[in-house]
Structure formats: C-alpha cells, structure tokens
Motif scaffolding. Structure first.
Motif, short mmCIF file in Angstrom:
data_model
loop_
_atom_site.label_atom_id
_atom_site.label_comp_id
_atom_site.label_asym_id
_atom_site.label_seq_id
_atom_site.Cartn_x
_atom_site.Cartn_y
_atom_site.Cartn_z
N ILE A 11 8.27 2.72 13.14
CA ILE A 11 6.90 2.82 13.85
C ILE A 11 6.61 1.38 14.11
O ILE A 11 6.16 0.98 15.34
CB ILE A 11 5.71 3.40 13.09
CG1 ILE A 11 6.08 4.87 12.84
CG2 ILE A 11 4.43 3.11 13.45
CD1 ILE A 11 5.15 5.52 11.92
N ALA A 12 6.82 0.42 13.32
CA ALA A 12 6.42 -0.90 13.56
C ALA A 12 7.22 -1.72 14.72
O ALA A 12 6.92 -2.33 15.70
CB ALA A 12 6.51 -2.00 12.26
N LEU A 13 8.54 -1.32 14.75
CA LEU A 13 9.47 -1.75 15.69
C LEU A 13 9.26 -1.13 17.20
O LEU A 13 9.25 -1.82 17.97
CB LEU A 13 11.05 -1.33 15.36
CG LEU A 13 12.17 -1.90 16.40
CD1 LEU A 13 12.41 -3.35 16.33
CD2 LEU A 13 13.31 -1.24 15.85
N THR A 14 8.72 0.15 17.16
CA THR A 14 8.39 0.75 18.36
C THR A 14 7.24 -0.14 18.85
O THR A 14 7.24 -0.33 20.04
CB THR A 14 8.01 2.21 18.25
OG1 THR A 14 9.23 3.00 17.62
CG2 THR A 14 7.57 3.03 19.34
N ALA A 15 6.29 -0.32 17.97
CA ALA A 15 5.01 -0.82 18.53
C ALA A 15 5.31 -2.33 18.97
O ALA A 15 4.75 -2.75 20.06
CB ALA A 15 3.92 -0.88 17.31
N VAL A 16 6.28 -3.08 18.23
CA VAL A 16 6.59 -4.34 18.66
C VAL A 16 7.29 -4.42 19.96
O VAL A 16 7.27 -5.21 20.94
CB VAL A 16 7.45 -5.18 17.69
CG1 VAL A 16 8.29 -6.22 17.86
CG2 VAL A 16 6.41 -5.62 16.26
N VAL A 17 8.30 -3.47 20.09
CA VAL A 17 9.07 -3.45 21.55
C VAL A 17 8.09 -3.37 22.49
O VAL A 17 8.25 -4.00 23.48
CB VAL A 17 10.06 -2.42 21.44
CG1 VAL A 17 10.82 -2.27 22.61
CG2 VAL A 17 11.13 -3.13 20.38
N ALA A 18 7.01 -2.33 22.23
CA ALA A 18 6.02 -2.15 23.40
C ALA A 18 5.37 -3.30 23.72
O ALA A 18 4.79 -3.49 25.12
CB ALA A 18 5.22 -0.79 23.00
N PHE A 19 4.90 -3.90 22.61
CA PHE A 19 4.09 -5.18 22.85
C PHE A 19 4.87 -6.25 23.61
O PHE A 19 4.23 -6.91 24.56
CB PHE A 19 3.64 -5.86 21.61
CG PHE A 19 2.74 -7.10 21.54
CD1 PHE A 19 1.61 -7.18 21.85
CD2 PHE A 19 3.54 -8.26 21.29
CE1 PHE A 19 0.86 -8.23 21.94
CE2 PHE A 19 2.81 -9.40 21.20
CZ PHE A 19 1.47 -9.29 21.71
N LEU A 44 0.91 -1.43 0.09
CA LEU A 44 -0.18 0.05 0.07
C LEU A 44 0.86 1.45 0.11
O LEU A 44 0.42 2.44 -0.63
CB LEU A 44 -1.02 0.08 0.99
CG LEU A 44 -2.21 -1.02 1.24
CD1 LEU A 44 -2.70 -1.13 2.60
CD2 LEU A 44 -2.97 -0.83 0.09
N VAL A 45 1.99 1.13 0.77
CA VAL A 45 2.74 2.41 0.96
C VAL A 45 3.68 2.48 -0.47
O VAL A 45 3.94 3.55 -1.19
CB VAL A 45 3.89 2.21 2.02
CG1 VAL A 45 5.13 3.33 2.09
CG2 VAL A 45 3.17 2.14 3.13
N THR A 46 4.16 1.54 -1.18
CA THR A 46 4.94 1.52 -2.41
C THR A 46 4.29 1.12 -3.63
O THR A 46 4.89 1.49 -4.72
CB THR A 46 6.17 0.76 -2.10
OG1 THR A 46 5.96 -0.67 -2.30
CG2 THR A 46 6.97 1.20 -0.83
N ILE A 66 9.96 4.72 7.58
CA ILE A 66 9.42 5.34 8.88
C ILE A 66 8.12 4.29 9.33
O ILE A 66 8.50 4.16 10.46
CB ILE A 66 8.70 6.95 8.41
CG1 ILE A 66 9.81 7.66 8.08
CG2 ILE A 66 7.57 7.12 9.51
CD1 ILE A 66 9.14 8.97 7.29
N TYR A 67 7.84 3.80 8.36
CA TYR A 67 6.87 2.70 8.89
C TYR A 67 7.44 1.37 9.69
O TYR A 67 7.10 1.08 10.65
CB TYR A 67 6.42 1.95 7.58
CG TYR A 67 5.47 0.53 7.93
CD1 TYR A 67 4.31 0.55 8.70
CD2 TYR A 67 5.80 -0.53 7.22
CE1 TYR A 67 3.66 -0.28 9.08
CE2 TYR A 67 5.21 -1.53 7.64
CZ TYR A 67 4.11 -1.71 8.19
OH TYR A 67 3.42 -2.76 8.70
N ALA A 68 8.72 0.91 9.20
CA ALA A 68 9.70 0.27 10.06
C ALA A 68 9.89 0.78 11.37
O ALA A 68 10.15 -0.26 12.51
CB ALA A 68 11.05 -0.15 9.23
#
Length: 169
Positions: free
Chosen positions: A125-133, A32-34, A121-123
């Motif tokens: 954001i995804a990494l930040t969400a995963v670490v928080a999870f 969707l992004v690319t 940027i998405y990566a």
C-alpha cells in the motif's frame, strides 16, 4: 515555496521532516501493526534474523544519507522547503528515489523480522501511494522547477532500480 536559507534551518527542517514522514511511515505504523513483537524463527533464525536486520540497517543508512544531502544543499526533503538546486549527488547518482526505497527496505525488514503479513500488505500500500505521489506530483514539479536539468537526470538515472555505476553528469 519556502526555502531553508541557513544551514541550521536546513538541518532542523530536515530532522523534523525525518521524524514526521519516514519516522511515522517506517517506525510508528509498523510498531502499531506488530507491537514490535519478535517471532520465533526456530532453526532458521540464524539466517532470517540477520537478513532482517541488514534490510533495516541498510534502509536506515541510505535514508539518513539521502536526508543529509538535502540539508547540505540548504533545503529539506519536505515539499514546502525544497533545495534551491537539484540534488544529484551521493546515492542520487544511482537511483532517483532512494528515500522511498530505504523506507520500503525498513518496512520489509520489519515484516520479515516480526513475520508480519500485515506489514507486507502495508508495504505494498505504501509503495502504491509513493509511486502515485512521484508520478502525480514530484516528477511534474521537478520538471517545472528544474527543466532540462531534471529531464537529463531522469533520462540517465532510474527511478526505482539502482544503476550499478554512478551517473556522471
């Protein structure tokens, strides 16, 4: 939590979760992004394109390996149908979060292949969400479920930077 009792249920649940989670995160959203439109790397294509594909392929191989381990342990990576035993074989002997690292490798490989800062940027954001999870849900749940076995595993196997040698339990 529901357990996948039979090997068939474990494999089916694992495959469904593969398409629902990493399939969306590392496949649908990057598309969707690319639009998966290639980038003309010109004279550097001989280096950048193979490097991109190595990152993507390595991510896919490690992701499939990690998912298969869950099915072989009669469960799924999905929190609603976990394994009955802690998975500490295969790639899990080197790093505690191989699935997340594999997905990140796939996303970053696509970011490079398609020259997409949006995917970088998405990566992040995804990494930040995963670490928080992982910190907020996975580690406390695994500690509660498996106790000292998980704590020993956690002491010996890094979460994000793989060991050079496999952990011998």
């Amino acid at each position: 939590m529901a357990q996948a009792k039979s090997p068939a249920r474990a494999w089916i649940g694992t495959i469904v979760f593969l398409f629902m989670a990493p399939g969306v995160v590392a496949g649908l959203i990057p598309w969707l992004v690319t639009g998966w439109r290639g980038h003309d790397w010109g004279s550097t294509a001989w280096f950048v394109v193979p490097l991109s594909w190595v990152a993507i392929a390595a991510g896919v191989v490690f992701l499939l390996h990690a998912f298969a381990l869950f099915a072989l342990h009669r469960g799924t990576p999905a929190p609603i149908a976990p394994t009955e035993t802690l998975v500490v074989t295969g790639v899990y002997r080197f790093v505690r979060n191989p699935m997340y690292l594999a997905v990140l490798s796939i996303i970053l490989g696509q970011a490079l292949l398609f020259a997409s800062w949006g995917l970088v940027i998405y990566a992040v954001i995804a990494l930040t969400a995963v670490v928080a999870f992982v910190k907020g849900y996975e580690e406390p749940t695994l500690t509660e479920t498996y106790g000292e076995q998980y704590l020993a595993y956690r002491r010996n196997v890094p979460g994000w930077w793989p060991r050079l040698t496999p952990w011998q339990r």
